[in-house]
Structure formats: C-alpha cells, structure tokens
Design a protein around this motif. Structure first.
Motif, PDB file in Angstrom:
ATOM      1  N   THR A 187     102.726  35.968  80.206  1.00 23.55           N
ATOM      2  CA  THR A 187     102.198  37.185  80.343  1.00 23.55           C
ATOM      3  C   THR A 187     100.868  37.416  80.965  1.00 23.55           C
ATOM      4  O   THR A 187      99.859  36.662  80.656  1.00 23.55           O
ATOM      5  N   TRP A 188     100.848  38.164  81.936  1.00 25.59           N
ATOM      6  CA  TRP A 188      99.518  38.350  83.045  1.00 25.59           C
ATOM      7  C   TRP A 188      98.812  39.119  81.833  1.00 25.59           C
ATOM      8  O   TRP A 188      99.040  40.406  81.892  1.00 25.59           O
ATOM      9  N   PRO A 224     100.412  49.034  96.897  1.00 26.89           N
ATOM     10  CA  PRO A 224     100.788  48.364  95.966  1.00 26.89           C
ATOM     11  C   PRO A 224      99.662  48.388  94.953  1.00 26.89           C
ATOM     12  O   PRO A 224      98.293  48.180  95.098  1.00 26.89           O
ATOM     13  N   LEU A 225      99.909  48.265  93.491  1.00 25.85           N
ATOM     14  CA  LEU A 225      98.817  48.590  92.569  1.00 25.85           C
ATOM     15  C   LEU A 225      98.025  47.196  92.278  1.00 25.85           C
ATOM     16  O   LEU A 225      97.082  46.880  92.110  1.00 25.85           O
ATOM     17  N   TYR A 226      98.941  46.122  92.530  1.00 32.35           N
ATOM     18  CA  TYR A 226      98.641  44.737  91.920  1.00 32.35           C
ATOM     19  C   TYR A 226      98.829  44.026  93.099  1.00 32.35           C
ATOM     20  O   TYR A 226      99.813  44.062  93.834  1.00 32.35           O
ATOM     21  N   GLU A 227      97.673  42.962  93.354  1.00 31.17           N
ATOM     22  CA  GLU A 227      97.942  42.185  94.415  1.00 31.17           C
ATOM     23  C   GLU A 227      98.137  40.612  93.833  1.00 31.17           C
ATOM     24  O   GLU A 227      97.157  40.381  93.057  1.00 31.17           O
ATOM     25  N   TYR A 228      99.098  39.905  93.854  1.00 30.56           N
ATOM     26  CA  TYR A 228      98.959  38.739  93.663  1.00 30.56           C
ATOM     27  C   TYR A 228      98.119  37.740  94.259  1.00 30.56           C
ATOM     28  O   TYR A 228      98.225  37.672  95.581  1.00 30.56           O
ATOM     29  N   ASN A 229      97.818  36.693  93.680  1.00 32.14           N
ATOM     30  CA  ASN A 229      97.016  35.493  94.244  1.00 32.14           C
ATOM     31  C   ASN A 229      97.841  34.371  93.718  1.00 32.14           C
ATOM     32  O   ASN A 229      97.580  33.832  92.588  1.00 32.14           O
ATOM     33  N   PRO A 230      98.409  33.613  94.749  1.00 30.40           N
ATOM     34  CA  PRO A 230      99.441  32.431  94.271  1.00 30.40           C
ATOM     35  C   PRO A 230      98.550  31.282  93.950  1.00 30.40           C
ATOM     36  O   PRO A 230      99.022  30.532  93.077  1.00 30.40           O
ATOM     37  N   ASP A 231      97.074  31.232  94.431  1.00 26.95           N
ATOM     38  CA  ASP A 231      96.193  30.214  94.276  1.00 26.95           C
ATOM     39  C   ASP A 231      95.979  30.020  92.484  1.00 26.95           C
ATOM     40  O   ASP A 231      96.111  28.795  92.308  1.00 26.95           O
ATOM     41  N   ASP A 232      95.672  31.018  91.699  1.00 25.47           N
ATOM     42  CA  ASP A 232      95.437  30.678  90.675  1.00 25.47           C
ATOM     43  C   ASP A 232      96.497  31.534  89.715  1.00 25.47           C
ATOM     44  O   ASP A 232      96.144  31.758  88.529  1.00 25.47           O
ATOM     45  N   ASN A 233      97.369  31.988  90.423  1.00 26.16           N
ATOM     46  CA  ASN A 233      98.522  32.900  89.464  1.00 26.16           C
ATOM     47  C   ASN A 233      97.896  33.955  88.794  1.00 26.16           C
ATOM     48  O   ASN A 233      97.969  33.950  87.614  1.00 26.16           O
ATOM     49  N   TYR A 255      94.288  39.954  86.117  1.00 28.87           N
ATOM     50  CA  TYR A 255      95.085  39.542  84.791  1.00 28.87           C
ATOM     51  C   TYR A 255      95.596  38.162  85.226  1.00 28.87           C
ATOM     52  O   TYR A 255      95.968  37.643  86.093  1.00 28.87           O
ATOM     53  N   TYR A 256      95.127  37.261  84.221  1.00 28.02           N
ATOM     54  CA  TYR A 256      95.440  35.828  84.000  1.00 28.02           C
ATOM     55  C   TYR A 256      96.716  35.623  83.530  1.00 28.02           C
ATOM     56  O   TYR A 256      97.085  36.250  82.395  1.00 28.02           O
ATOM     57  N   ASP A 257      97.616  34.420  83.833  1.00 31.80           N
ATOM     58  CA  ASP A 257      98.742  33.935  83.263  1.00 31.80           C
ATOM     59  C   ASP A 257      98.379  33.720  81.784  1.00 31.80           C
ATOM     60  O   ASP A 257      97.782  32.430  81.716  1.00 31.80           O
TER      61      ASP A 257
END
Lengths: 296, 534
Positions: free
Chosen positions: B257-258, B231-240, B251-253
């Motif tokens: 848009t990230w 997977p190219l991007y890993e999502y971090n749900p804590d800080d979106n 990449y920040y929300d």
C-alpha cells in the motif's frame, strides 16, 4: 436312544438356522429401509402437488407431474440448460481425460527415460492433494488467463474443463499404467520386429486390450465430473452457464422448504442417469474402486 | 518383383513420414505462436508467475515434438502441461500466496495498481483554460464545445459515453452539427439543445461531467472556463513512490500500500510479499486460534468416526450376508448399493430436508412416536451426530463392496485349520478375518480417511459448518473442518476475502495430507511398483 438324541440335536440346529435366517432377513429389511427411504421420500415429494417440505406425506394425495412441469417452465431456474451443461462438460472432460491419460500411461509403461520414476512419484504424491484446497489459486489462474484470452477464462465451460483435466491426470495415469504393465511387453517387441512403430503398437495392439480399464476410468471420471460442484460454482458465476449440481444447490439455498417438490423432481432427474450407470455396470465399477479410486 | 514393390513402399512411406513431420512442425509452430501470444499478454499484464509456467509449457511442447531425441515426451506433453498448469502451479501459487497479503485491498498486481492510480486526475485551479458552450439532449446527454487560447475548437462527449470518438472537429453536416456562428460555435446539433449562459450556469450535472478521452479530459471549472484535467499522482519507478501533484505529498510503498508519512493511503494497494505474517497471525491471534483448535480436533474425530462407522457397517453386512447359502444376496446388494449410486451432493441436500428440525420428516416422525424434536441444525453435538449419520449412509456401500471382495480372497483352508483347533466363530473373526482383511484393505482405509478428512461437500452443503462458534472472529462453526473453514475464509468471510491467510492454512493442511499420503504409500506397494520394471 442315541438316535433320539441325534434327531433332537439336528432339530435344534435346524431351528437355530431358521432363527438365524429370520434374524438376518429382519436386519436386511431394516438396512433396506435405511438405504432406500430417502429415495422413496424424494420420489414421493416429486409427484406431490403440495410442493412443501412441512406438509409432505409419504403417499401423496392427488399425485401428478406438476413439479416436473414447473421445472421446464421456470425461467429463473433453467434446469434443463443446467442438465445439458453438466452432461456436455462431463462427456468432454471424460473423453479428453481418457485420451491424455492413456497416452501418458503408455509412455510411462513402455519407455524408459530419464526422470521417469521421479515424475511418476511426483504425480502420485500431488494427486492426493484435493485441488479444492488450491481453489483460490485456481480461481486467479482462470481469471488471469481470461484477462488475456477470454475463451478459456472465468465463466467459460472450456476453462472449467481445463481445470478438471489438470486435476484428473494423477490417479488415472496411475491406474492406467498399472493395468498396462500387466500386458506383456513381448507383444509389442514382436510387433516392433515386424516393423510397427510406437503409434501402431499403441493404437492397434495395446488400445484394444485396455477396454476394461477404459470403461472403469471413463465411468468414474464421468460420475466424478458430473457430481463436482464447488469448483464449477467458483469458476462459473453466470446462471445459464452453471451445472446441474450447482443449480440444485442454489435452488435449496433460498426458500427451499416451500419449493421442495420442484427440487425433488430436479434431484430425481439429475440423479437418474448416474443411478442407472451404477446399477448396470456395478461389477466393473467395483473393480475400479478396489484398485484405489475413492468416490468424489 | 517383390523387392521392387518393397522399395517403392519404402519411398512412399518416407515421403509420407516427411510430409507428416512437416505438418507436425507446422502445427507445433502454430500452437507455439498462440501460446506465445498469450504469454506475452500475461507478461504485459504483470502476471509474472503464470508467464513463467506458460514459457515452461511452450518449451516442453516444442522440445517434445521438434527434438527427435525427446520424442517419448510427445506422449505426455499435453497431459503434463494441463497437470503443470492446474495441479502443480496452483499448489506453488498457494504456497506463494501464503506469504503475501493477497486479499481485500490487495487484489491486483503492482503493474495494475500503478496504472489505476496514475489514471486518477484532478482539476487544476490554474493552467490551460478553454472557453466553452454546453449542449443537452432530452435524455440528459451532454456535449461540450470548447475553444483553446490559439482558437482551435472541438466538441467532446462525456468520457463514460459509448463509441470510440469522444472528441471530434466542428464541421457542418458531420455528427449532426448544423450551422456554425461567427465564434465557431454550432447553432444547432441534432438531438441536442444549446444551453444559454444562465441555463448552463445553473445546470446541476455539468460541473461533475468529465468530457473527452481518458488521455485528454476536460471539465467545467467556472461559468466562463473549462480546463484540462491533470494526473493527480506521478509515479517514480526509481524508488517506487507516488507524488501528489496538488499537495506535493509523497507516498511510499509499505507492504503493498502506498502510504504517506501521515498515514494516509492510496487505493488500490497491490499484492505484496509479507513474509511469515500470515503464519504468525495464525499462531498468535486468539480469535483465529480459538476456532482452529475446535475445528482441527473435530476434523480428526469426523474422519476417524466416519471411517470406523462406514467400515464397520459395511463389513458387518458382508460378513452376515457373505454366506453363499444365503438366498437373495444379489437382490440385497442391489438395494444396499443405492445410496452409493446417487451423486453425493443430491443425497446431502435430501438429508438436509429430511433432518430439517421444524419441517423435516425425521423430526415429524420422532415427534409423533417419541414426542421429541432434536434440533439437528443448531445444537453442536446433534449437528455432529447428524453429519456422521449422513456420512455413514453415504459411505457404507463402498465398504460393503470392498470387504465382500476382500473376504472372498481369504483362503478357506485357514478357517478349516482353525476349526480343527477348536476356535469359535468369534475368535475366527477377530484372530483371522480381521487381521487379514486389514492388511489387504489397509491402503484403501487410509485413502478413505484422507477423503473424509477433506470431505468438503458434506460439511459445506449440509449446514455450512454450523452452528457458528460464538467466540470466533471469522466465519467458523462447530461442524467446520479445515477445508471448509479455509473456503469460507477465502470467499465468504465477514472480514472480507483473505486469500493470503486462507492460503497459509492451506499450506499447513498440505503438509498434513502429505504425511498421511506418504504413510499410505508405505502401506501399499505403489512406491515400490515404480521401481519395478526398470
């Protein structure tokens, strides 16, 4: 002498009358021409084999039914499939609208419960917003429902009927309730005393008395649904699922000037059922119109 | 005797009613289960608002049918549910949309966007590697045989290929696999040819094809090696946030848009609340505000003129021909009602053909009689005149019918009294007929005004709001009214679909209509009618 004057006066009055009558008939003829010219023109175009807007004459040479035959045989524009879709959707919507609104109106007219007034006022206010204005929302709701339950989503007749139903509640509940309020409540009270329950009162007593208003709402609902095109066009994108109004609009968005005759034939067939309903039942419809319905 | 019969009847009735209530309960539970399933699915797709509506509907239906005290709701529960779902909710949803950036680039929910971005993969330069052999069919379908470091082998089809099993074991006789050599490589696979090293190395397609399942995807990295994609991007749900596994960039929300610090963005974005931005843009952007002033002004002119023209012509006809001595009244009415009987969409299309500037019958007649050929479609004033003419044609029969009914209900002794006082016919009309008429048909006039105010069909179908306003940055024309402008903005704008912005204008229009409707209700006794019979 006075006799002569009176005679003269009556003559001028009768002359004036006659002049007035002639003027009225002249005006009437002008109005009639204004009203029916487009209809005559479309009838003429439909039997004109030339099939072209630019060269169409009012009285066509070699009149024939080529255009109608073309309607049957055109695979890209499945006219009769569209017509059938329209009739099916309109009939189902009308039947469901009538059943749901009649039952709801019965509750609003006969029962006294908490929130009744507030609910009625909200329904009245909300119905004045055209649901076309919320078309984006309707589209995404249909899409979202379709994502989990395809049978009620985009590109299904059931989904479209649901959307129509939701929009049909307001005014019709109101019209129906108004009519029901004119039926004295003594009737159902005496039936209740005789041991009838609500359902029996509704189905055996009230429903038969509602015939006139059921006819009006039924006709207006059928005509309204049949004529609606923008929601149908947004929710149904597959050609063979579309309704006849959407179809005719699509037909004219292309090279319509070259296919004018075929379009006219289709328009005529599509308009005919509604014209007949109107002309046969005009008195009932007028009653409904003055009660507050506006043609959609 | 009679008594006995009665009691048997009651017992029978009771058992029938308990049976029917059992059936009712059963049906309601079945309906609830079905709706509950849909609701659960909606929730798992991230469609939260719609989920809430469905929960309300389930509660409403269950309460109406299962709680005896609320049994009156049975009569309205189904209708009310349809109304909630397709009348109330769309309005609330539109209001919500007005505060979001719903539109191109932000069409899906956050859950869906996360899923799509997480599915993006890359081919690592190091990491778990496979030996590989490729097979090709005559139709250019490929199969890939691979062996990992531990010696496990399997065959993979391309990810895009149809069917469920895209990865299968190497067993002779299954999936068309023939003999297997010492290395574990099938010598033949039915329908495919084994590619030798040179053929495989020079094959143009091979390195671009992803093999296997979405969860376990393998791509050819070099002539000797294939590797599993990560997977190219890993999502971090804590800080979106998303982290790019290849470069480490975060990449920040930012409003759906990230976005990385250097400004690069991930696609797709999602629908996100942006506050009053749509309304502010609506008020400040000259390219948007310019056409809007034209459109709103025309919208009011169009609705007022339509009402005035249709009402006047309809009233004129019913006054002139209302005279009971006039013979042929019935016949005349049947003719004059005809425009009203044709579905309006068809009428509008016919008029569009008749008024076609180059080919239509109207201009051909004008040309031969007067020598003029007005361009009804491309000159703004002429287009507006054409639209009003068509609308008059469409609408006057309604007013003819309504006013002729209303005129009959005016008591005749008022006229007699006026005649005694010496009032002329003209005076009688202006002082008596018209005021009394306006009182009785006033509410219908407001309804008709509102109807024309939103007469989308006519404007859109006739010439789609044209001719275009040249200074507008969006699709806008001189005959556009608000509702057709909104529609084009949402579905056909040159700048891409802008649901959020279109919704913001809809909300403003909602408020306008609400004010007009409340005026209408004041005029009628509808509001009071509710209060009666309580």
């Amino acid at each position: 002498m006075s006799d002569q004057v009176i005679e003269k006066k009556t003559r001028t009055i009768s002359q004036q009358r006659r002049l007035g009558l002639i003027l009225r008939w002249v005006l009437a003829v002008v109005l009639i021409v204004f009203s029916i010219f487009p209809v005559i023109w479309i009838v003429s175009a439909s039997i004109d084999p030339v099939n072209n807007l630019a060269t169409q004459k009012l009285i066509p040479d070699n009149a024939g039914i080529q255009n109608f035959r073309e309607l049957i045989n055109n695979p890209i524009f499945p006219f009769f499939t569209w017509l059938w879709n329209s009739i099916k959707i309109s009939v189902i919507t009308t039947v469901l609208t009538l059943s749901l609104t009649t039952m709801a109106a019965f509750a609003f007219s006969r029962f006294r419960f908490k929130g009744r007034q507030e609910l009625l006022k909200t329904i009245l206010l909300v119905q004045s917003f055209p649901n076309l204005l919320a078309i984006v929302a309707l589209f995404s709701i249909s899409k979202q429902i379709g994502d989990v339950f395809a049978a009620l989503g985009l590109n299904t007749h059931a989904g479209l009927i649901l959307v129509y139903l939701g929009g049909a509640m307001g005014m019709n509940i109101w019209l129906m309730k108004g009519y029901m309020d004119t039926i004295p409540r003594d009737i159902d009270e005496s039936a209740h005393v005789d041991g009838a329950n609500d359902w029996q009162v509704f189905s055996k007593l009230i429903l038969p008395l509602l015939r006139p208003i059921l006819v009006v709402i039924g006709i207006l609902s059928f005509i309204g649904t049949y004529g609606e095109f923008i929601i149908a066009r947004t929710l149904l994108t597959k050609r063979e699922l579309q309704t006849v109004m959407v179809g005719l609009q699509i037909y004219t968005s292309g090279q319509y000037t070259q296919n004018w005759g075929v379009f006219s034939a289709g328009a005529l067939i599509a308009a005919l059922p509604i014209m007949i309903i109107y002309l046969v039942l005009q008195d009932q419809i007028v009653g409904g119109l003055t009660a507050g319905a506006v043609k959609g | 005797m009679e008594n006995k019969n009665g009691s048997i009847g009651t017992v029978a009735k009771k058992s029938i009613s308990s049976l029917s209530s059992f059936i009712t309960t059963f049906i309601i539970i079945a309906v609830d289960v079905l709706l509950g399933y849909i609701t659960y699915q909606l929730a798992s797709m991230g469609y939260i608002p719609l989920t809430v509506v469905f929960i309300i509907i389930i509660l409403l239906i269950s309460a109406a049918f299962l709680i005896p005290k609320l049994s009156h709701l049975r009569w309205i529960a189904v209708g009310l549910s349809a109304w909630l779902l397709f009348s109330i909710f769309p309005i609330l949803f539109t209001i919500y949309n007005a505060f979001t950036n719903y539109g191109d680039g932000h069409l899906i929910s956050q859950t869906q966007a996360i899923e799509q971005i997480t599915n993006q993969t890359y081919l690592p330069e190091t990491g778990k590697a496979y030996e590989w052999v490729a097979y090709r069919s005559d139709d250019n379908d490929y199969l890939l045989w691979v062996k990992d470091n531990e010696g496990n082998t399997f065959i993979a089809r391309p990810v895009e290929s149809e069917g469920d099993t895209r990865i299968f074991d190497v067993v002779t006789g299954e999936n068309g696999i023939g003999e297997i050599d010492d290395e574990g490589v099938p010598v033949t696979i039915e329908g495919y040819t084994r590619l030798n090293r040179i053929l495989a190395a020079t094959d143009q397609n091979l390195t671009n094809i992803k093999f296997g399942d979405p969860e376990k995807t393998i791509q050819v990295r070099s002539p000797s090696e294939a590797a599993e994609l990560l997977p190219l991007y890993e999502y971090n749900p804590d800080d979106n946030t998303f982290t790019n596994q290849q470069t480490g960039k975060i990449y920040y929300d930012r409003e759906g848009t990230w976005t990385a610090r250097d400004g690069t963005q991930l696609i797709p974005g999602f629908t996100s609340v942006i506050g009053f931005d749509n309304f502010i843009e609506f008020a400040t952007s000259p390219g948007l505000r310019g056409p809007l002033v034209t459109i709103v002004t025309w919208n009011f002119i169009f609705a007022s003129m339509s009402l005035l023209l249709t009402f006047s012509l309809g009233l004129l006809i019913s006054v002139i021909y209302g005279d009971p001595n006039f013979k042929g009244k019935k016949l005349l009415r049947s003719f004059l009602i005809i425009p009203y009987t044709i579905p309006s969409l068809i009428t509008i299309l016919i008029w569009r053909g008749m008024l076609n500037p180059n080919l239509g019958i109207v201009n051909r007649m004008l040309e031969s009689v007067l020598g003029i050929s007005p361009d009804w479609f491309n000159v703004s004033t002429l287009a507006r005149i054409a639209i009003l003419t068509v609308n008059t044609w469409l609408g006057y029969p309604y007013w003819m019918l309504v006013t002729s009914g209303a005129l009959q209900s005016i008591p005749s002794d008022i006229y007699e009294a006026a005649e005694v006082d010496g009032a002329t016919g003209f005076q009688r009309f202006w002082r008596i007929t018209l005021p009394l008429l306006l009182v009785s048909v006033g509410p219908l006039m407001i309804a008709s005004f509102i109807f024309n105010f939103n007469n989308f069909n006519l404007i859109y179908v006739f010439i789609n709001g044209g001719p275009p306003i040249p200074t507008a940055t969006t699709t806008a024309g001189y005959t556009d009214i608000i509702i057709s402008y909104v529609y084009n903005l949402a579905f056909a704008s040159g700048r891409g679909v802008q649901y959020g912005y279109a919704s913001a204008i809809s909300v403003v229009l909602f408020m306008l209509i609400a004010v007009m409707s409340l005026i209408q209700f004041r005029f009628t006794n509808m509001w009071e009618e509710v209060g009666e019979n309580v």
